[in-house]
Structure formats: C-alpha cells, structure tokens
Design an enzyme around this catalytic site. Structure first.
Site, PDB file in Angstrom:
ATOM      1  NE  ARG A 167      -3.675  -2.286   2.461  1.00 61.49           N
ATOM      2  CZ  ARG A 167      -4.535  -2.583   3.424  1.00 61.49           C
ATOM      3  NH1 ARG A 167      -4.710  -1.740   4.426  1.00 61.49           N
ATOM      4  NH2 ARG A 167      -5.229  -3.706   3.396  1.00 61.49           N
ATOM      5  CD  GLU A 178      -7.805  -1.600  11.028  1.00 61.28           C
ATOM      6  OE1 GLU A 178      -7.806  -2.436  10.106  1.00 61.28           O
ATOM      7  OE2 GLU A 178      -7.734  -0.372  10.830  1.00 61.28           O
ATOM      8  NE  ARG A 224      -1.632  -2.073  11.289  1.00 62.73           N
ATOM      9  CZ  ARG A 224      -2.510  -1.094  11.128  1.00 62.73           C
ATOM     10  NH1 ARG A 224      -3.605  -1.067  11.867  1.00 62.73           N
ATOM     11  NH2 ARG A 224      -2.294  -0.129  10.254  1.00 62.73           N
TER      12      ARG A 224
END
Length: 429
Positions: free
Chosen positions: A263, A350, A392
């Site tokens: 991304r 998140e 993450r």
C-alpha cells in the site's frame, strides 16, 4: 456496486446513506444526470431502430411488387448511419454512468451506528487483561532494534521509508505467526488455504472496490499490461469466482490466504512513520467467505470470532468495535474492527477489519449462485477480514510481552514454531 435500479428508484435511501457516511451527494447527482441522458438516448435509439425495421419492411414490399425502392433505401441508409452514431454515443454514456455508479459506496446496514468518525465507533466487547509493568514500557520498534530482530535503517537503504528487515528470531517469529494463523483457520475453522497471485489486473481491483476510487493508494507495474500489486489478499481471493455461477450446495465457501500486501498509504503522511503499523509492504492472513444472502450476517459474527481466536490464543488483550457509518470502508455494509492493546502508546490499535459487503462486491465481480429448483440466479454475499495482520501482531507481542531486561517472552501458542520461549536482549549488529 449498488443495483442501478435501486439507485434510480430509491434515490432518497441512497442520499440518506451518503449523508450518514458523511459524504456529499454530488456523486449521486452526477450519476443520475448521466443516467437520465442515457435512458433518454436509449428511447430515441429504440424508436429509430423500430423506424428502420418499418423501412426495411417497406423496401421488401416495394421490391415484391416490382417497384423502385431507391428513395426508401436512401432513407434507410441515412437512418442506419444516424443509429450508428447514436449507438456510439449511447455506449459512451453507459460507460460514464457505470464509472459514476462505481464511485457510490455501499448502503450501511441498519444495525451500523451512525457517526462522523472513529470517535463514534461503538465498543461491543473486550477480552484479556492489560499488562502491568514495573517499568516504563517501550515502543515495539525500540524493542525490536535493541534485540537485533528489526532493522529499519538498512531497509530504508534498500527500499526507502516504511520498510523493515526482519532478522534472525524476528524473521522466525514473523513466519511462525503466519503458520500459526493458517493452521488454526484451516484445521479448526474450516477454511481452505489459498496461495493466490499478488499481481492482479484492473478488473480484479474493480471487482472488490479498490478501483476506481482508491487508485492513488495502489502500487502499479511500469509496463503495458496494467498489473497492480495487491493491497490485501481480499482482491485475488474474492475474484477466484468472478463471472461464475455457483451451485447453492457449494455455499458457504471459506478461503484463507497468506500474502504479502502493498500500500502506498497516500493519505497517511505523518501518521505512524515509525514502526510496523503502517508499512508499504507487510504480511497478512486473510479470511474470505461466499455465502447465501440470508446467511451473511451470521457468517460475519462467525468470521469475527475466528479472527478473535488468534488474539485469545496469543494472550493479547483486545476489543471489538462496530464501526460507525462515517468510519466504515467504501464497500462494506457492516464492519467490526478488532483492536489490540499497545502498552507503550496506551491505546488500542486496529489489527483486523471484518466486513460484510452483502452483494456489493458480487455485483461488481458478477458472482452469482443458483438455488435448487428455481429459475434465474442471485448474487452471493461476500465477506472478509484479516486473520490477522501479521506485522501488527508481531508488534503487539513485542509490546505486551516485553521484560524489564529488554527480552520478550514468546506466547505459548508460538513456541513450537519459533523454537524458543524467549528472545533475549543483545546489542544490535
């Protein structure tokens, strides 16, 4: 993509949905204006085609009677030429209407909380005890660099900012997380493992909603084939069944896939510039479902629990929030975010978004199914969620299981994969 008839006939509902999402209605106004032109021109073309048929019949009648059809043939040719011009204009309007329709987001489900941004998301549940430290907890990037398992500096020399090199036990821990997630989802949750292409065409990106709206966030190959690097395995896995009609008995279909993801993060300059939270390249395990419409919301709850199970088995404290209308993704009708606790930041971040898209993606990608004993077909409902974002999860482990001496305890569920119960502190090489 929304049903074009629904947008035309239920315009007020679409306007209401756009307002709930905090979006302006100009995109709808533009679509409706083009669609009106298209329908008006279509009626004109259909009338001209009928007139051409009448002239053709008249020519046949004149010739049968031995008369001269020259004038009528001339009129018919002129009419046919005009129809050709009008049909080309009609095709251009159809394409323009489609492009505008592709920019209109999905309709939020009635259970989605109405709100303007992430501050109005609603917590559904939480799990786990937040760790209590007798020392000031460190950020995961400081921990990883001190242990010699993360190297951001050398990665920037190779590729630039927002890349990382995993080293030694860091590389092994990343691989362990991927294997652990895939094993759990395939062996216990019933998903079929997929290893898809990570280069896709524009049709695949359009099918899941990344194009045309989010083109600036995508990495593209500099060649004439138009390939793009995937931002998530959702893209290739959902498109496995693009332009297919599935049997009712085949549903539901569960797929899981590990892929690297890419991304540009074009709209996030200045955010999370350090660490693993917002990288240009990262690993992720994805969950994708194809279901019958009446089953999709139960399947969303199950998919969310599947993703939660990873966090539970790793012993990472987290919460589940229902995203409000203003924070929800473009294609989603309803989304639950899983947010894991980061001690050094003192907040949840998140780690997974679990969404039901209903028939929004299936309509774009033309994925249908046929019910037994019934004529016609219906669009499937598609769902997906991260199960989980690997980098993450890696970062959350470093922060939640850090020790005062700089070492990091490996969660029990990963020790078989990693081959050790602790990553010891050492000087960065």
């Amino acid at each position: 993509m929304l049903d074009i008839r629904f947008v035309r006939e239920q315009t007020d509902a679409v306007i209401d949905a756009l307002k709930k999402r905090g979006q302006r209605t100009e995109i709808l106004d533009k679509f409706l204006a083009i669609e009106k032109q298209r329908r008006d021109l279509l009626r004109e073309v259909e009338e001209m085609r009928q007139q051409r048929n009448r002239l053709s019949q008249e020519v046949g009648k004149i010739k049968k009677e031995g008369g001269d059809a020259t004038a009528v043939l001339s009129d018919a040719k002129t009419l046919s030429d005009n129809i050709t011009v009008k049909e080309e204009a009609l095709r251009e309007l159809e394409n323009s209407a489609l492009q505008e329709l592709l920019l209109i987001p999905n309709i939020p489900h009635e259970s989605v909380p109405v709100g303007k941004d992430e501050t109005e998301n609603v917590e559904i549940r939480s799990w786990g005890e937040k760790p209590q430290f007798a020392f000031e907890p460190k950020n995961h990037w400081d921990i990883g660099e001190a242990l010699g398992i993360l190297d951001f500096e050398r990665a920037s020399k190779i590729a630039g900012a927002r890349f990382v090199i995993y080293k030694g036990l860091g590389a092994r821990l990343e691989r362990a997380l991927i294997n652990f997630m895939l094993n759990l989802h395939t062996k216990e949750h019933g998903y079929t493992e997929i290893f898809p292409p990570i280069l896709v065409n524009r049709e695949a990106m359009t099918g899941t909603g990344q194009l045309p709206k989010f083109e600036e966030d995508l990495f593209k190959l500099a060649d004439d084939r138009g390939f793009l690097l995937i931002p998530t395995a959702e893209v290739p896995v959902t498109n496995i069944h693009r332009q297919e009609i599935l049997d009712e008995d085949a549903l539901p279909i569960y797929y899981t896939a590990y892929t690297p993801c890419f991304r540009r993060e074009a709209g996030s300059y200045g955010k999370d510039t350090r660490g693993l939270i917002r990288q240009h390249q990262f690993n992720k395990v994805e969950l994708v479902k194809f279901t019958k419409p009446e089953d999709s919301y139960n399947e969303l709850e199950a998919l969310t629990l599947n993703a939660e199970e990873i966090l539970k088995r790793l012993g990472l404290p987290y919460r589940v929030v229902s995203l409000c209308t203003g924070d929800m993704g473009f294609s989603a009708a309803k989304t639950y975010d899983l947010e894991v606790w980061f001690p050094a930041q003192g907040k949840y971040r998140e780690i997974s978004s679990c969404s039901n898209f209903m028939d929004f993606q299936a309509r774009r990608a033309d994925i249908r199914f046929r019910r037994k004993g019934k004529k016609g077909t219906e669009f499937v409902h598609t769902l997906n969620g991260s199960g989980l974002a690997v980098g993450r999860t890696f970062a959350a482990i470093l922060e939640n299981f850090q020790q005062e001496d700089g070492s990091v305890i490996i969660p029990d569920a990963l020790r078989h994969f990693v081959g050790t119960d602790k990553i010891e502190s050492r000087v960065k090489s």
